[in-house]
Motif scaffolding. Structure first.
Motif, mmCIF file in Angstrom:
data_model
loop_
_atom_site.group_PDB
_atom_site.id
_atom_site.type_symbol
_atom_site.label_atom_id
_atom_site.label_comp_id
_atom_site.label_asym_id
_atom_site.label_seq_id
_atom_site.Cartn_x
_atom_site.Cartn_y
_atom_site.Cartn_z
ATOM 1 N N PRO A 78 0.834 -1.212 0.000
ATOM 2 C CA PRO A 78 0.000 0.000 0.000
ATOM 3 C C PRO A 78 0.867 1.260 0.000
ATOM 4 C CG PRO A 78 -0.769 -1.580 1.642
ATOM 5 C CD PRO A 78 0.548 -2.085 1.152
ATOM 6 N N ALA A 79 0.412 2.269 -0.743
ATOM 7 C CA ALA A 79 1.131 3.545 -0.777
ATOM 8 C C ALA A 79 0.796 4.351 0.467
ATOM 9 C CB ALA A 79 0.760 4.325 -2.024
ATOM 10 N N PRO A 80 1.740 5.148 0.967
ATOM 11 C CA PRO A 80 1.445 5.996 2.133
ATOM 12 C C PRO A 80 0.284 6.938 1.850
ATOM 13 C CG PRO A 80 3.807 5.961 1.638
ATOM 14 C CD PRO A 80 3.123 5.296 0.490
ATOM 15 N N ALA A 81 -0.404 7.304 2.907
ATOM 16 C CA ALA A 81 -1.539 8.217 2.768
ATOM 17 C C ALA A 81 -1.087 9.519 2.128
ATOM 18 C CB ALA A 81 -2.158 8.488 4.138
ATOM 19 N N GLY A 82 -1.863 9.985 1.165
ATOM 20 C CA GLY A 82 -1.585 11.245 0.508
ATOM 21 C C GLY A 82 -0.652 11.156 -0.673
ATOM 22 N N SER A 83 -0.114 9.973 -0.952
ATOM 23 C CA SER A 83 0.834 9.843 -2.057
ATOM 24 C C SER A 83 0.175 9.428 -3.361
ATOM 25 C CB SER A 83 1.915 8.820 -1.696
ATOM 26 O OG SER A 83 1.362 7.512 -1.626
ATOM 27 N N VAL A 84 -1.112 9.106 -3.336
ATOM 28 C CA VAL A 84 -1.836 8.689 -4.540
ATOM 29 C C VAL A 84 -2.678 9.857 -5.028
ATOM 30 C CG1 VAL A 84 -3.523 7.084 -5.494
ATOM 31 C CG2 VAL A 84 -1.875 6.293 -3.804
ATOM 32 N N SER A 85 -2.527 10.189 -6.301
ATOM 33 C CA SER A 85 -3.244 11.337 -6.863
ATOM 34 C C SER A 85 -3.854 10.973 -8.203
ATOM 35 C CB SER A 85 -2.291 12.525 -7.030
ATOM 36 O OG SER A 85 -1.224 12.177 -7.908
ATOM 37 N N LEU A 86 -4.784 11.789 -8.660
ATOM 38 C CA LEU A 86 -5.393 11.593 -9.969
ATOM 39 C C LEU A 86 -4.341 11.689 -11.069
ATOM 40 C CD1 LEU A 86 -8.664 13.744 -9.899
ATOM 41 C CD2 LEU A 86 -8.542 11.270 -10.219
ATOM 42 N N THR A 87 -4.543 10.932 -12.135
ATOM 43 C CA THR A 87 -3.697 11.098 -13.306
ATOM 44 C C THR A 87 -4.048 12.411 -13.994
ATOM 45 O OG1 THR A 87 -5.281 9.863 -14.660
ATOM 46 C CG2 THR A 87 -3.476 8.618 -13.657
ATOM 47 N N GLU A 88 -3.131 12.922 -14.781
ATOM 48 C CA GLU A 88 -3.345 14.162 -15.536
ATOM 49 C C GLU A 88 -3.143 13.885 -17.026
ATOM 50 O OE1 GLU A 88 -4.298 17.113 -14.730
ATOM 51 O OE2 GLU A 88 -4.184 17.155 -12.549
ATOM 52 N N PRO A 89 -4.160 14.139 -17.861
ATOM 53 C CA PRO A 89 -5.495 14.591 -17.494
ATOM 54 C C PRO A 89 -6.260 13.479 -16.783
ATOM 55 C CG PRO A 89 -5.440 14.034 -19.809
ATOM 56 C CD PRO A 89 -4.019 13.936 -19.320
ATOM 57 N N PRO A 90 -7.314 13.828 -16.027
ATOM 58 C CA PRO A 90 -7.993 12.800 -15.243
ATOM 59 C C PRO A 90 -8.811 11.860 -16.120
ATOM 60 C CG PRO A 90 -9.183 14.874 -15.106
ATOM 61 C CD PRO A 90 -7.914 15.159 -15.863
ATOM 62 N N GLU A 91 -8.844 10.594 -15.723
ATOM 63 C CA GLU A 91 -9.755 9.619 -16.326
ATOM 64 C C GLU A 91 -10.714 9.184 -15.233
ATOM 65 O OE1 GLU A 91 -9.460 6.863 -19.379
ATOM 66 O OE2 GLU A 91 -7.293 7.106 -19.613
ATOM 67 N N VAL A 92 -11.957 9.649 -15.321
ATOM 68 C CA VAL A 92 -12.977 9.402 -14.307
ATOM 69 C C VAL A 92 -14.251 8.986 -15.014
ATOM 70 C CG1 VAL A 92 -14.278 10.383 -12.374
ATOM 71 C CG2 VAL A 92 -11.939 11.171 -12.828
ATOM 72 N N TRP A 93 -14.920 7.959 -14.489
ATOM 73 C CA TRP A 93 -16.187 7.534 -15.089
ATOM 74 C C TRP A 93 -17.076 6.937 -14.014
ATOM 75 C CZ3 TRP A 93 -17.938 8.937 -19.650
ATOM 76 C CH2 TRP A 93 -19.110 8.349 -20.126
ATOM 77 N N PHE A 94 -18.355 7.361 -14.014
ATOM 78 C CA PHE A 94 -19.342 6.863 -13.068
ATOM 79 C C PHE A 94 -20.300 5.932 -13.802
ATOM 80 C CE2 PHE A 94 -17.739 10.646 -11.064
ATOM 81 C CZ PHE A 94 -17.746 10.344 -9.705
ATOM 82 N N ALA A 95 -20.398 4.673 -13.323
ATOM 83 C CA ALA A 95 -21.351 3.740 -13.902
ATOM 84 C C ALA A 95 -22.776 4.192 -13.623
ATOM 85 C CB ALA A 95 -21.120 2.337 -13.344
ATOM 86 N N ASP A 96 -22.992 4.831 -12.493
ATOM 87 C CA ASP A 96 -24.265 5.459 -12.127
ATOM 88 C C ASP A 96 -23.930 6.567 -11.143
ATOM 89 O OD1 ASP A 96 -24.077 4.253 -9.493
ATOM 90 O OD2 ASP A 96 -24.829 2.398 -10.384
ATOM 91 N N ALA A 97 -24.941 7.168 -10.533
ATOM 92 C CA ALA A 97 -24.685 8.314 -9.664
ATOM 93 C C ALA A 97 -23.874 7.957 -8.426
ATOM 94 C CB ALA A 97 -26.007 8.958 -9.248
ATOM 95 N N ASP A 98 -23.879 6.673 -8.020
ATOM 96 C CA ASP A 98 -23.197 6.261 -6.794
ATOM 97 C C ASP A 98 -21.866 5.557 -7.036
ATOM 98 O OD1 ASP A 98 -25.219 7.220 -5.079
ATOM 99 O OD2 ASP A 98 -26.415 5.427 -5.422
ATOM 100 N N HIS A 99 -21.749 4.813 -8.129
ATOM 101 C CA HIS A 99 -20.589 3.963 -8.358
ATOM 102 C C HIS A 99 -19.712 4.543 -9.463
ATOM 103 C CE1 HIS A 99 -23.676 1.344 -6.582
ATOM 104 N NE2 HIS A 99 -22.654 0.705 -6.018
#
Length: 399
Positions: A75-96
């Motif tokens: 596991p990576a230390p807390a705070g060391s994981v960040s979004l990629t640039e540009p971000p790749e984000v996708w929601f299967a629905d409003a919750d997931h």
């Protein structure tokens, strides 16, 4: 050493001389040992994390066909994981939803998948075994392809690999990228994309819910695609839309039987010219928008598969240079928003309105599946990033 950890290691050592068991079998056996040794409830709580970690490690290390050989990174230390640039984000629905993330404490960087099950209020990070990239590359060369609330694929840009998970990124397998055989239709839970072929009509490659691919048996009979490339847009009624073109024409096709048959949709105005615009935007399966950017700026809407088009963009400002384009997004209720980058003006046409009207000066957001996504940094679309279920209330995307 903790009593439970010792029991786990003894059981794993004993079973290492036997045929490989399932992770579930090891967990069951250790639970039995715990009961017989009357381990306390406090120790049992501590064992849960150990069981999960060891079960995942056993699965990753077991030499079965289709599984990833590398063990999960620590596991990576807390705070060391960040979004990629540009971000790749996708929601299967409003919750997931899912986001690609990275940890670059060392070179090479480690790729992570972050998962949310509560609408982005919290995120769980899962390292992708064997998926690293040089720090100087700045982002991983993979495409995030979300098939459902817990199922996704990571396809390499060069088509050499596919990582696949059905449990939100906790465990991974490798699947072949090349299509195997054909399918008659795009299945529920499947994705489709256009594959161009030099000198020949396009193919449609279907990613099935099990992570394998096949060619659609009946793609639209287009001319060879040379000037555009697009994924297949899907309506929430199951319709499929393919948009593309060659050096002389832009075309649009629709299927209302999951890709078994296709019909050519006539495009309005100059939108059928080569390289004329962007789109289509489809909402509710029946509201179709085509935003034309060259040589004129126009926005068109059809509710009858292109038999009739309403010209909504008569009052859009001209673009004398012809190179600024337009940004656009369709809201969940079918409202079209168009962003004019020179002035920053936003224009809106609700489903009941026959033209776009200016509504203010504000950054426009984008659709990311079941939610909206926007950048609120000083450089316009740059981070930090926020997401919203309705375009009114926004939450910072924090991993």
């Amino acid at each position: 050493m903790h009593d439970v950890e010792r029991l786990l290691r003894e059981e794993l050592s004993r079973r290492s001389e036997l045929p490989p068991p399932s992770a579930a079998a090891v967990v069951t056996a250790v639970h039995g040992l715990r009961r017989r040794r009357r381990i306390t409830a406090v120790a049992a709580l501590g064992a849960i994390a150990v069981l999960v970690t060891l079960a995942g490690t056993i699965t990753a290390l077991r030499p079965t066909a289709g599984s990833l050989p590398p063990a999960f990174p620590p596991p990576a230390p807390a705070g060391s994981v960040s979004l990629t640039e540009p971000p790749e984000v996708w929601f299967a629905d409003a919750d997931h939803g899912f986001a690609l993330a990275q940890s670059c404490l060392a070179d090479p960087c480690q790729l992570y998948v972050a998962q949310t099950t509560d609408g982005g209020a919290s995120w769980q990070r899962h390292a992708v075994p064997g998926e690293t990239f040089p720090a100087e590359q700045r982002s991983p060369r993979v495409t995030l392809r979300v098939l459902g609330a817990t199922t996704l694929a990571l396809d390499g840009y060069d088509g050499d690999r596919r990582r696949f998970t059905t449990d939100g990124g906790r465990t991974w397998t490798e699947q072949p990228v090349a299509p195997q055989g054909t399918v008659a239709e795009i299945p529920d839970g499947g994705l489709a994309q256009v594959r161009s072929n030099t000198g020949r009509p396009i193919d449609i490659v279907v990613l099935r819910p099990d992570g394998t691919s096949a060619l659609l048996a009946t793609p639209p009979l287009t001319r060879p695609l040379t000037s555009m490339w697009t994924n297949v847009a899907r309506g929430d009624d199951g319709s499929a839309w393919v948009y593309g073109g060659d050096d002389t024409k832009t075309w649009l096709w629709v299927s209302r039987d999951r890709g078994r048959t296709w019909r050519d949709v006539p495009l309005p105005g100059d939108a059928a010219r080569a390289g004329a615009g962007q789109g289509p935007h489809v909402e509710h399966g029946r509201i179709l928008y085509v935003v034309e950017t060259s040589p004129k700026r126009r926005a068109w809407r059809s509710v009858d598969d292109g038999a009739h088009w309403a010209d909504l963009g008569r009052d859009l400002p001209p673009d004398p240079g012809g190179d600024m384009g337009l940004g656009s997004v369709v809201c969940f209720d079918g409202t079209l928003l168009v962003y004019e980058p020179t002035s920053g003006g936003v224009y809106r046409a609700m489903p009941s309105e026959d033209k776009l009207g200016r509504v203010g000066d504000a950054p426009i957001w984008q659709r990311a599946g079941g939610r909206y996504l926007r950048g609120v940094g000083p450089k316009g679309s740059a981070g930090p990033y926020e997401h919203s279920p309705d375009g009114l209330t926004w939450t910072e995307l924090r991993l």
